[in-house]
Motif scaffolding. Structure first.
Motif, mmCIF file in Angstrom:
data_model
loop_
_atom_site.group_PDB
_atom_site.id
_atom_site.type_symbol
_atom_site.label_atom_id
_atom_site.label_comp_id
_atom_site.label_asym_id
_atom_site.label_seq_id
_atom_site.Cartn_x
_atom_site.Cartn_y
_atom_site.Cartn_z
ATOM 1 N N ASP A 39 46.135 44.891 33.429
ATOM 2 C CA ASP A 39 45.174 44.021 32.754
ATOM 3 C C ASP A 39 43.950 43.892 33.655
ATOM 4 O O ASP A 39 44.028 43.334 34.754
ATOM 5 C CB ASP A 39 45.799 42.646 32.493
ATOM 6 N N ILE A 40 42.820 44.425 33.208
ATOM 7 C CA ILE A 40 41.618 44.475 34.048
ATOM 8 C C ILE A 40 41.177 43.083 34.482
ATOM 9 O O ILE A 40 40.801 42.870 35.637
ATOM 10 C CB ILE A 40 40.482 45.203 33.300
ATOM 11 N N ARG A 41 41.242 42.128 33.582
ATOM 12 C CA ARG A 41 40.803 40.773 33.921
ATOM 13 C C ARG A 41 41.669 40.186 35.031
ATOM 14 O O ARG A 41 41.158 39.585 35.988
ATOM 15 C CB ARG A 41 40.855 39.884 32.680
ATOM 16 N N LYS A 42 42.983 40.372 34.928
ATOM 17 C CA LYS A 42 43.892 39.824 35.940
ATOM 18 C C LYS A 42 43.729 40.538 37.280
ATOM 19 O O LYS A 42 43.812 39.918 38.344
ATOM 20 C CB LYS A 42 45.334 39.938 35.450
ATOM 21 N N GLN A 48 38.729 38.771 43.156
ATOM 22 C CA GLN A 48 37.741 37.706 43.262
ATOM 23 C C GLN A 48 38.254 36.576 44.164
ATOM 24 O O GLN A 48 37.509 36.032 44.985
ATOM 25 C CB GLN A 48 37.414 37.155 41.871
ATOM 26 N N GLU A 49 39.528 36.255 44.024
ATOM 27 C CA GLU A 49 40.123 35.218 44.874
ATOM 28 C C GLU A 49 40.114 35.657 46.338
ATOM 29 O O GLU A 49 39.834 34.865 47.238
ATOM 30 C CB GLU A 49 41.551 34.932 44.410
ATOM 31 N N ARG A 50 40.428 36.921 46.557
ATOM 32 C CA ARG A 50 40.414 37.454 47.922
ATOM 33 C C ARG A 50 39.004 37.398 48.507
ATOM 34 O O ARG A 50 38.804 37.047 49.681
ATOM 35 C CB ARG A 50 40.904 38.901 47.897
ATOM 36 N N LYS A 51 38.033 37.713 47.693
ATOM 37 C CA LYS A 51 36.644 37.718 48.150
ATOM 38 C C LYS A 51 36.179 36.314 48.530
ATOM 39 O O LYS A 51 35.446 36.131 49.509
ATOM 40 C CB LYS A 51 35.753 38.294 47.048
#
Length: 334
Positions: A39-42, A48-51
């Motif tokens: 799932d691309i969004r997941k 994003q969280e890692r960033k």
């Protein structure tokens, strides 16, 4: 489509059956993969969280450069049934596009010390490796028609978010294919009657094609656009129609529509009162129509304004002198 190009009902049925089978089989591609890994969004949410938590180490790992390779296979699966020449879902409305666009546009963490953000290039890079090759392949197989060029401009290229890299191979391949199809559309699909005075050719399709061809200005090389749009389409096809249209308001309206298609930047740095070489015949055609029947009418001023717009100042001055409309010279000198 002519009768010899039409598919038999059995062929259409067979094609649809094969297409349905492909779509059904495509559903099994990721059936053994965890949902959060296809799932691309997941997937992007995790990055994003890692960033946000570790911005510097995230950038040092070149994640932004690696993400397109990770996403491309997932995107291609979602594009199996997508075609820009059919009534498919708008590209920007597709879930994968929204997810990648949102990720690319996400604000950089204030803790990051980097000025550039490779994540901004994720969407353009995905498009270059998935969308552009698919469009190029479609254009190489589909007949080059007015409908093809029109829908391509409306549904695809104008809406693309391309990479900052000016000349990627995928983009160049697409442009080369578009140029080839535009030339074929003008040379093979536009009907030029042997006896034009006996055949009333509609100018609307020609104007529509001219408009769509000239939309490629600044994307395709200017010489190529002018060669296809002006030298071939305008001078060979449209002028034939204008020459055989009775002088009058209808003729002038057609000329206005032609001028409205021209990119304004083509006429910004012209000197010596001359227009583009490819538009000289068109300008002279306007003058002939006016000087023949409407020399002392309001139509003269309309034509002069059109000539001024395309910088055909010398031709405009000659027309005002021939029609004895000296007061219009002030319009030319502005």
């Amino acid at each position: 489509m002519s009768s010899d190009e039409e598919l038999a009902l059995t062929e259409v049925t067979e094609f649809q059956k094969s297409k349905d089978n492909v779509l059904e089989e495509s559903k099994k591609i990721f059936e053994d993969v965890r949902a959060d890994c296809c799932d691309i969004r997941k997937i992007l949410l995790k990055f994003q969280e890692r960033k946000e938590k570790f911005p510097d180490s995230y950038c040092d790992a070149y994640i932004g450069f690696c993400l397109p390779k990770l996403l491309n296979p997932l995107v291609r699966v979602q594009l199996i049934n997508w075609s820009p020449l059919e009534n498919s879902t708008d590209l920007k409305e597709m879930p994968w596009f929204r997810a990648v666009e949102g990720f690319s546009d996400a604000k950089k963490s204030s803790e990051s010390k980097r000025d550039d953000d490779p994540d901004e290039e994720v969407l353009p890079r995905v498009i270059e490796k998935t969308i552009l090759p698919k469009i190029t392949g479609i254009l190489r197989l589909v007949l080059s028609t007015l409908r093809t060029i029109t829908q391509l401009c409306d549904n695809v290229f104008e809406k693309q978010v391309l990479s900052r890299r000016e000349c990627s191979q995928a983009k160049q391949d697409l442009i080369n294919t578009v140029v080839l199809r535009m030339k074929q559309s003008v040379e093979e699909d536009v009907f030029i009657p042997l006896y034009p005075k006996r055949y009333a050719c509609s100018v609307s399709p020609l104007l529509q094609l001219l408009s769509k061809v000239l939309l490629w200005d600044e994307t395709v090389q200017e010489d190529t656009v002018r060669g296809v749009g002006l030298s071939k389409l305008l001078n060979r096809c449209l002028l034939l129609n204008l020459f055989n249209t009775p002088p009058g308001p209808e003729n002038i309206e057609k000329c206005k529509e032609v001028v409205a298609c021209f990119p304004e930047r083509w006429f910004q740095n012209l000197g010596s009162g001359s227009t583009l070489p490819e538009s000289v015949n068109f300008c002279q055609c306007e003058c002939v129509a006016i000087s023949t029947c409407f020399c002392n009418s309001d139509e003269t001023e309309e034509v002069v304004l059109l000539l001024v717009k395309v910088k055909a100042l010398r031709i405009a001055e000659e027309l005002t002198e021939e029609c004895k409309r000296e007061h219009l010279k002030s319009v030319i000198r502005k």
